[in-house]
Design a protein around this motif. Structure first.
Motif, PDB file in Angstrom:
ATOM      1  N   GLN A   1       0.829  -1.193   0.000  1.00 32.35           N
ATOM      2  CA  GLN A   1       0.000   0.000   0.000  1.00 32.35           C
ATOM      3  C   GLN A   1       0.864   1.244   0.000  1.00 32.35           C
ATOM      4  O   GLN A   1       2.017   1.231   0.436  1.00 32.35           O
ATOM      5  N   VAL A   2       0.313   2.320  -0.491  1.00 31.98           N
ATOM      6  CA  VAL A   2       0.991   3.599  -0.490  1.00 31.98           C
ATOM      7  C   VAL A   2       0.105   4.596   0.228  1.00 31.98           C
ATOM      8  O   VAL A   2      -1.119   4.567   0.100  1.00 31.98           O
ATOM      9  N   GLN A   3       0.706   5.445   1.031  1.00 28.54           N
ATOM     10  CA  GLN A   3      -0.045   6.472   1.746  1.00 28.54           C
ATOM     11  C   GLN A   3       0.114   7.798   1.000  1.00 28.54           C
ATOM     12  O   GLN A   3       1.218   8.155   0.578  1.00 28.54           O
ATOM     13  N   LEU A   4      -0.989   8.509   0.864  1.00 25.33           N
ATOM     14  CA  LEU A   4      -1.014   9.767   0.123  1.00 25.33           C
ATOM     15  C   LEU A   4      -1.536  10.872   1.025  1.00 25.33           C
ATOM     16  O   LEU A   4      -2.576  10.714   1.659  1.00 25.33           O
ATOM     17  N   VAL A   5      -0.814  11.987   1.061  1.00 29.17           N
ATOM     18  CA  VAL A   5      -1.209  13.114   1.898  1.00 29.17           C
ATOM     19  C   VAL A   5      -1.233  14.373   1.044  1.00 29.17           C
ATOM     20  O   VAL A   5      -0.200  14.773   0.485  1.00 29.17           O
ATOM     21  N   GLU A   6      -2.435  14.993   0.954  1.00 31.28           N
ATOM     22  CA  GLU A   6      -2.581  16.212   0.168  1.00 31.28           C
ATOM     23  C   GLU A   6      -2.391  17.447   1.045  1.00 31.28           C
ATOM     24  O   GLU A   6      -2.614  17.416   2.257  1.00 31.28           O
ATOM     25  N   SER A   7      -2.035  18.540   0.385  1.00 30.93           N
ATOM     26  CA  SER A   7      -1.967  19.840   1.047  1.00 30.93           C
ATOM     27  C   SER A   7      -2.156  20.913  -0.008  1.00 30.93           C
ATOM     28  O   SER A   7      -2.048  20.648  -1.213  1.00 30.93           O
ATOM     29  N   GLY A   8      -2.460  22.132   0.457  1.00 29.17           N
ATOM     30  CA  GLY A   8      -2.536  23.265  -0.458  1.00 29.17           C
ATOM     31  C   GLY A   8      -3.914  23.772  -0.779  1.00 29.17           C
ATOM     32  O   GLY A   8      -4.049  24.771  -1.491  1.00 29.17           O
ATOM     33  N   GLY A   9      -4.947  23.131  -0.266  1.00 29.43           N
ATOM     34  CA  GLY A   9      -6.289  23.630  -0.519  1.00 29.43           C
ATOM     35  C   GLY A   9      -6.555  24.911   0.250  1.00 29.43           C
ATOM     36  O   GLY A   9      -5.735  25.361   1.052  1.00 29.43           O
ATOM     37  N   GLY A  10      -7.724  25.504   0.002  1.00 28.79           N
ATOM     38  CA  GLY A  10      -8.088  26.713   0.724  1.00 28.79           C
ATOM     39  C   GLY A  10      -9.163  27.491   0.010  1.00 28.79           C
ATOM     40  O   GLY A  10      -9.828  26.977  -0.886  1.00 28.79           O
ATOM     41  N   LEU A  11      -9.308  28.740   0.430  1.00 32.97           N
ATOM     42  CA  LEU A  11     -10.314  29.643  -0.123  1.00 32.97           C
ATOM     43  C   LEU A  11      -9.614  30.672  -1.009  1.00 32.97           C
ATOM     44  O   LEU A  11      -8.623  31.286  -0.591  1.00 32.97           O
ATOM     45  N   VAL A  12     -10.150  30.856  -2.206  1.00 35.34           N
ATOM     46  CA  VAL A  12      -9.560  31.802  -3.139  1.00 35.34           C
ATOM     47  C   VAL A  12     -10.665  32.465  -3.933  1.00 35.34           C
ATOM     48  O   VAL A  12     -11.738  31.879  -4.130  1.00 35.34           O
ATOM     49  N   GLN A  13     -10.432  33.670  -4.378  1.00 34.56           N
ATOM     50  CA  GLN A  13     -11.409  34.363  -5.201  1.00 34.56           C
ATOM     51  C   GLN A  13     -11.330  33.866  -6.647  1.00 34.56           C
ATOM     52  O   GLN A  13     -10.287  33.390  -7.104  1.00 34.56           O
ATOM     53  N   ALA A  14     -12.426  34.006  -7.332  1.00 31.33           N
ATOM     54  CA  ALA A  14     -12.464  33.631  -8.749  1.00 31.33           C
ATOM     55  C   ALA A  14     -11.365  34.382  -9.505  1.00 31.33           C
ATOM     56  O   ALA A  14     -11.135  35.565  -9.273  1.00 31.33           O
ATOM     57  N   GLY A  15     -10.683  33.641 -10.380  1.00 29.45           N
ATOM     58  CA  GLY A  15      -9.566  34.208 -11.120  1.00 29.45           C
ATOM     59  C   GLY A  15      -8.226  33.978 -10.463  1.00 29.45           C
ATOM     60  O   GLY A  15      -7.181  34.212 -11.089  1.00 29.45           O
ATOM     61  N   GLY A  16      -8.248  33.524  -9.213  1.00 25.73           N
ATOM     62  CA  GLY A  16      -7.012  33.292  -8.481  1.00 25.73           C
ATOM     63  C   GLY A  16      -6.394  31.934  -8.769  1.00 25.73           C
ATOM     64  O   GLY A  16      -6.869  31.191  -9.636  1.00 25.73           O
ATOM     65  N   SER A  17      -5.346  31.625  -8.020  1.00 25.86           N
ATOM     66  CA  SER A  17      -4.590  30.390  -8.229  1.00 25.86           C
ATOM     67  C   SER A  17      -4.352  29.669  -6.913  1.00 25.86           C
ATOM     68  O   SER A  17      -4.290  30.298  -5.848  1.00 25.86           O
ATOM     69  N   LEU A  18      -4.221  28.364  -7.022  1.00 25.36           N
ATOM     70  CA  LEU A  18      -3.821  27.519  -5.905  1.00 25.36           C
ATOM     71  C   LEU A  18      -2.939  26.403  -6.446  1.00 25.36           C
ATOM     72  O   LEU A  18      -3.076  26.004  -7.605  1.00 25.36           O
ATOM     73  N   ARG A  19      -2.076  25.895  -5.583  1.00 31.33           N
ATOM     74  CA  ARG A  19      -1.246  24.749  -5.955  1.00 31.33           C
ATOM     75  C   ARG A  19      -1.437  23.659  -4.922  1.00 31.33           C
ATOM     76  O   ARG A  19      -1.170  23.863  -3.734  1.00 31.33           O
ATOM     77  N   LEU A  20      -1.895  22.514  -5.373  1.00 33.42           N
ATOM     78  CA  LEU A  20      -2.061  21.352  -4.516  1.00 33.42           C
ATOM     79  C   LEU A  20      -0.830  20.465  -4.615  1.00 33.42           C
ATOM     80  O   LEU A  20      -0.238  20.331  -5.680  1.00 33.42           O
TER      81      LEU A  20
END
Length: 126
Positions: free
Chosen positions: A1-20
């Motif tokens: 098995q492999v364990q996966l951990v995400e990060s980088g989500g959040g609240l942003v205004q339309a037109g903005g950017s995020l990196r997961l």
């Protein structure tokens, strides 16, 4: 098995950017497929983007083409999703998922992925 951990989500205004980011640990693998799958309230899970872990081939949902970029760093066992020009309809829980040993055409169904992270919330306000 492999364990996966995400990060980088959040609240942003339309037109903005995020990196997961998604870091894999546990069982190591040199080939397979990884993907970002999202689920909005009341809707089914959909594959946003997928990548072949060994050769870097990618595939995107039509709704995110030209705005999102999936990439991976094999040396760090890390998967990324750069999301630009975000829209309110991109609001969802985003999951990182892996299909170990996958070869050939990239997965087209979320059920093809056997390992999943816990998910990270992305909210885009209008």
């Amino acid at each position: 098995q492999v364990q996966l951990v995400e990060s980088g989500g959040g609240l942003v205004q339309a037109g903005g950017s995020l990196r997961l980011s998604c870091t894999a640990s546990g069982r190591t693998f040199s080939y397979g497929a990884m993907g970002w799958i999202r689920q909005a309230p009341g809707l089914q899970r959909e594959i946003v983007a997928a990548i072949d872990w060994s050769d870097g081939r990618t595939v995107y949902a039509e709704s995110v083409k030209g705005r999102f970029t999936i990439s991976r760093d094999n040396t760090k066992n890390t998967l990324y999703l750069q999301m630009n020009r975000l829209k309110p309809e991109d609001t969802a829980v985003y999951y990182c998922a892996a299909a170990l040993g996958w070869v050939g055409v990239l997965p087209t169904s979320p059920t093809s992925f056997g390992s999943w992270g816990q998910g990270t919330q992305v909210t885009v306000s209008s």
